[in-house]
Scaffold this active site. Structure first.
Site, PDB file in Angstrom:
ATOM      1  N   SER A 135       0.726  -1.470  -0.016  1.00  0.00           N
ATOM      2  CA  SER A 135      -0.410  -0.466  -0.163  1.00  0.00           C
ATOM      3  C   SER A 135       1.186   1.573   0.378  1.00  0.00           C
ATOM      4  O   SER A 135       1.574   1.664   1.285  1.00  0.00           O
ATOM      5  CB  SER A 135      -0.454  -0.006   1.230  1.00  0.00           C
ATOM      6  OG  SER A 135      -1.521   0.914   2.120  1.00  0.00           O
ATOM      7  N   LYS A 161      -1.247  -1.200  -4.917  1.00  0.00           N
ATOM      8  CA  LYS A 161      -2.139  -0.216  -4.358  1.00  0.00           C
ATOM      9  C   LYS A 161      -1.537   1.721  -3.846  1.00  0.00           C
ATOM     10  O   LYS A 161      -1.119   1.510  -3.206  1.00  0.00           O
ATOM     11  CB  LYS A 161      -3.608  -1.002  -2.707  1.00  0.00           C
ATOM     12  CG  LYS A 161      -3.688   0.338  -2.373  1.00  0.00           C
ATOM     13  CD  LYS A 161      -4.438  -0.664  -1.206  1.00  0.00           C
ATOM     14  CE  LYS A 161      -4.549  -0.035   0.861  1.00  0.00           C
ATOM     15  NZ  LYS A 161      -5.264  -0.878   1.501  1.00  0.00           N
ATOM     16  N   LYS A 163      -2.855   4.848  -2.121  1.00  0.00           N
ATOM     17  CA  LYS A 163      -4.012   6.182  -1.479  1.00  0.00           C
ATOM     18  C   LYS A 163      -4.817   6.640  -2.670  1.00  0.00           C
ATOM     19  O   LYS A 163      -3.292   7.684  -3.353  1.00  0.00           O
ATOM     20  CB  LYS A 163      -3.264   6.276  -0.525  1.00  0.00           C
ATOM     21  CG  LYS A 163      -2.932   5.592   0.606  1.00  0.00           C
ATOM     22  CD  LYS A 163      -4.505   5.000   0.931  1.00  0.00           C
ATOM     23  CE  LYS A 163      -3.980   3.868   2.446  1.00  0.00           C
ATOM     24  NZ  LYS A 163      -4.971   3.212   3.708  1.00  0.00           N
ATOM     25  N   ASP A 189      -7.262   3.268  -2.697  1.00  0.00           N
ATOM     26  CA  ASP A 189      -7.796   3.007  -1.175  1.00  0.00           C
ATOM     27  C   ASP A 189      -8.351   4.210  -1.339  1.00  0.00           C
ATOM     28  O   ASP A 189      -7.202   5.018  -1.014  1.00  0.00           O
ATOM     29  CB  ASP A 189      -6.968   2.493   0.136  1.00  0.00           C
ATOM     30  CG  ASP A 189      -7.627   2.884   0.886  1.00  0.00           C
ATOM     31  OD1 ASP A 189      -9.088   2.428   0.976  1.00  0.00           O
ATOM     32  OD2 ASP A 189      -7.107   1.713   1.608  1.00  0.00           O
ATOM     33  N   GLU A 214     -11.038   0.585  -2.666  1.00  0.00           N
ATOM     34  CA  GLU A 214     -10.924   0.612  -1.553  1.00  0.00           C
ATOM     35  C   GLU A 214     -12.186   1.530  -1.366  1.00  0.00           C
ATOM     36  O   GLU A 214     -11.327   2.912  -1.153  1.00  0.00           O
ATOM     37  CB  GLU A 214     -10.129   0.443  -0.746  1.00  0.00           C
ATOM     38  CG  GLU A 214     -10.325  -0.051   0.636  1.00  0.00           C
ATOM     39  CD  GLU A 214      -8.600  -1.045   1.351  1.00  0.00           C
ATOM     40  OE1 GLU A 214      -7.448  -1.175   0.146  1.00  0.00           O
ATOM     41  OE2 GLU A 214      -9.074  -1.368   1.723  1.00  0.00           O
ATOM     42  N   ASP A 239     -13.807  -1.588   3.896  1.00  0.00           N
ATOM     43  CA  ASP A 239     -12.825  -1.265   4.399  1.00  0.00           C
ATOM     44  C   ASP A 239     -12.995  -0.930   6.247  1.00  0.00           C
ATOM     45  O   ASP A 239     -14.024  -1.736   6.617  1.00  0.00           O
ATOM     46  CB  ASP A 239     -11.100  -0.727   4.465  1.00  0.00           C
ATOM     47  CG  ASP A 239     -10.597  -0.769   5.886  1.00  0.00           C
ATOM     48  OD1 ASP A 239     -10.910  -1.311   6.607  1.00  0.00           O
ATOM     49  OD2 ASP A 239      -9.663   0.128   5.039  1.00  0.00           O
ATOM     50  N   LYS A 263      -9.608  -6.793   8.476  1.00  0.00           N
ATOM     51  CA  LYS A 263      -8.717  -6.257   9.739  1.00  0.00           C
ATOM     52  C   LYS A 263      -9.393  -7.107  10.515  1.00  0.00           C
ATOM     53  O   LYS A 263     -10.301  -6.563  10.941  1.00  0.00           O
ATOM     54  CB  LYS A 263      -8.450  -5.036   9.703  1.00  0.00           C
ATOM     55  CG  LYS A 263      -7.818  -4.183   7.907  1.00  0.00           C
ATOM     56  CD  LYS A 263      -7.601  -2.768   8.705  1.00  0.00           C
ATOM     57  CE  LYS A 263      -7.335  -2.064   7.264  1.00  0.00           C
ATOM     58  NZ  LYS A 263      -7.603  -0.287   6.952  1.00  0.00           N
ATOM     59  N   GLY A 291      -4.040  -4.566   5.908  1.00  0.00           N
ATOM     60  CA  GLY A 291      -2.986  -3.821   6.633  1.00  0.00           C
ATOM     61  C   GLY A 291      -3.256  -3.147   7.806  1.00  0.00           C
ATOM     62  O   GLY A 291      -4.136  -1.763   7.486  1.00  0.00           O
TER      63      GLY A 291
HETATM   64  O1  OSB Z   1      -7.275   1.346   5.070  1.00  0.00           O
HETATM   65  O2  OSB Z   1      -6.203  -0.037   4.505  1.00  0.00           O
HETATM   66  C1  OSB Z   1      -5.840   1.172   4.611  1.00  0.00           C
HETATM   67  C2  OSB Z   1      -2.460   2.101   6.735  1.00  0.00           C
HETATM   68  C3  OSB Z   1      -2.993   2.095   7.876  1.00  0.00           C
HETATM   69  C4  OSB Z   1      -4.663   2.856   8.085  1.00  0.00           C
HETATM   70  C5  OSB Z   1      -5.397   2.460   7.031  1.00  0.00           C
HETATM   71  C6  OSB Z   1      -5.126   1.654   6.330  1.00  0.00           C
HETATM   72  C7  OSB Z   1      -3.562   1.680   5.928  1.00  0.00           C
HETATM   73  C8  OSB Z   1      -3.147   1.044   4.710  1.00  0.00           C
HETATM   74  C9  OSB Z   1      -2.403  -0.336   4.878  1.00  0.00           C
HETATM   75  O3  OSB Z   1      -3.515   0.874   3.108  1.00  0.00           O
HETATM   76  C10 OSB Z   1      -1.269  -0.283   4.991  1.00  0.00           C
HETATM   77  C11 OSB Z   1      -0.138  -1.093   5.666  1.00  0.00           C
HETATM   78  O4  OSB Z   1       0.120  -1.989   6.698  1.00  0.00           O
HETATM   79  O5  OSB Z   1       1.457  -1.696   5.026  1.00  0.00           O
HETATM   80 MG    MG Z   2      -8.653   0.874   3.214  1.00  0.00          MG
END
Ligand code: OSB
Ligand code: MG
Length: 370
Positions: A135, A161, A163, A189, A214, A239, A263, A291
């Site tokens: 991510s 992925k 953001k 995401d 996401e 999520d 999660k 994660g």
């Molecule tokens: O939305 O999946 C999420 C990290 C912190 C808070 C929310 C999210 C995330 C991530 C995963 O996208 C990050 C990781 O564990 O590498």
């Molecule tokens: Mg997420």
């Protein structure tokens, strides 16, 4: 299994690159580690809450409060037949799922170690290794995102992925497709950054053949997501909106999503995570393991759950080295082959605490005995 002693630790571990959140940038992973002792063995759990309530309402302080004042006293001195009794004994607690999950996870690990069985097998896991993705956070420029994608693809990550948010979405996705082609397994995401008014923008993203989008809409919504999913070809993944088995059932019934990011902490522990997995599997809906930038203990729990057969999409559990120069477990969580993590065949979560790192990164410890 008798719960003889429980130890809570506040940990603070430096992260490699600052982590951008809606609250600000985080330079450390701060969390609570739970150790449950019984029968000469221990079990390990890790909270997935952050220091600030930007992802959900829990924080390290609420985790500590719920564990110290309710969850730990409910278990101390008790003899349990099965770890699922943890969520039964604490079923009266509203919300605070990450707190309960941290303790429940430690109890599952202790139980598995006492049985001499890998946790993954006791949960119903069938995979010997899992495929993982990465991510990538919001970056200041599209070029910086491309550089990250390049690096992680070269390391072997199976799925990328990124953001996104309004104004930083179509450009980075278009640039990645331009550079890496249509074959790269790519998803976005949004962490709730859009509303239905952004439908035109989301339709543009729909054209890129993404694996999924996401959590595009509100963190507490499943109604608008159903309207959005009806307008998009790309699967919507939920999520933040899924806290319980009932949430998952309702979202699937409404057509709010076509996949769920499970999660463990967000849904209150492994027993609930397995139940959501089972429901999705019955309905032919693929799931994957999200994660929370976990330390090695949390990653080990993620690996165990991701070994279940319905986890058919690569998850966000990267190698430790993605976030940390030094982790608190040994061996460190690392690829067995590019983009894959082995599901340990050792008892419990299959990872041990690194005593040196544990001491170095502990801010505060409290021990509870009956
Ligand atoms: O939305 O999946 C999420 C990290 C912190 C808070 C929310 C999210 C995330 C991530 C995963 O996208 C990050 C990781 O564990 O590498
Ligand atoms: Mg997420």
């Amino acid at each position: 299994m008798k719960i003889e002693r429980v130890e809570l630790r506040r940990m603070r571990v430096p992260i490699k690159a600052p982590f951008e959140t809606s609250f600000g940038r985080l330079f450390h992973k701060e969390t609570v580690v739970v150790r449950v002792l019984g029968g000469g063995l221990h079990g390990l759990g890790e909270s997935t809450a952050f220091p600030h309530p930007f992802y959900n309402e829990e924080t390290n302080d609420t985790i500590w409060h719920i564990l110290r004042d309710y969850a730990v006293p409910a278990l101390l001195g008790k003899t349990l037949e099965h770890p699922r009794e943890v969520s039964q004994l604490l079923g009266w607690v509203r919300g605070n799922r990450m707190a309960l999950s941290a303790l429940e996870g430690a109890v599952w690990d202790l139980w598995a170690r006492q049985k001499g069985e890998p946790l993954a097998r006791l949960l119903g896991g069938t995979r010997g290794e899992i495929e993982v993705g990465v991510s990538i956070g919001i970056e200041p420029t599209v070029e910086a995102v491309l550089a990250n994608v390049e690096k992680f693809v070269a390391e072997g990550y199976r799925r990328i992925k990124i953001k996104v948010k309004p104004g930083f979405d179509v450009e980075p996705v278009g640039a990645i497709r331009g550079r890496f082609g249509p074959g790269l397994p790519l998803m976005v995401d949004a962490n709730s950054a859009y509303t239905l008014a952004d439908l035109p923008r989301l339709r543009e993203l729909d054209a890129f053949g993404l694996l999924m989008i996401e959590q595009p809409l509100a963190h507490d919504d499943i109604i608008d997501h159903a309207r959005l999913q009806a307008e998009l070809e790309t699967p919507v993944c939920l999520d933040e909106s899924i806290h319980t088995l009932a949430d998952a059932r309702k979202a699937l019934e409404l057509g709010s999503c076509r996949t769920i990011n499970i999660k463990i902490g967000r849904v209150g522990g492994l027993a609930h995570a397995v139940a959501i997995h089972d429901l999705c599997q019955q309905q032919g809906v693929p799931v994957w393991c999200g994660g929370m930038m976990e330390l090695g203990i949390g990653r080990a729990h993620n690996i165990a759950i991701a070994s279940l057969p319905g986890f058919s999409i690569a998850g966000d559990t990267s190698a430790s080295s993605r976030s940390f120069a030094e982790d608190i477990v040994e061996p460190v969580v690392d690829f067995c082959s590019p983009g894959k993590l082995a599901v340990p065949q050792r008892p419990g979560i299959g990872y041990e605490i690194n005593p040196h790192a544990l001491e170095k990164f502990t801010l505060h410890t409290e021990t509870f005995a009956p």
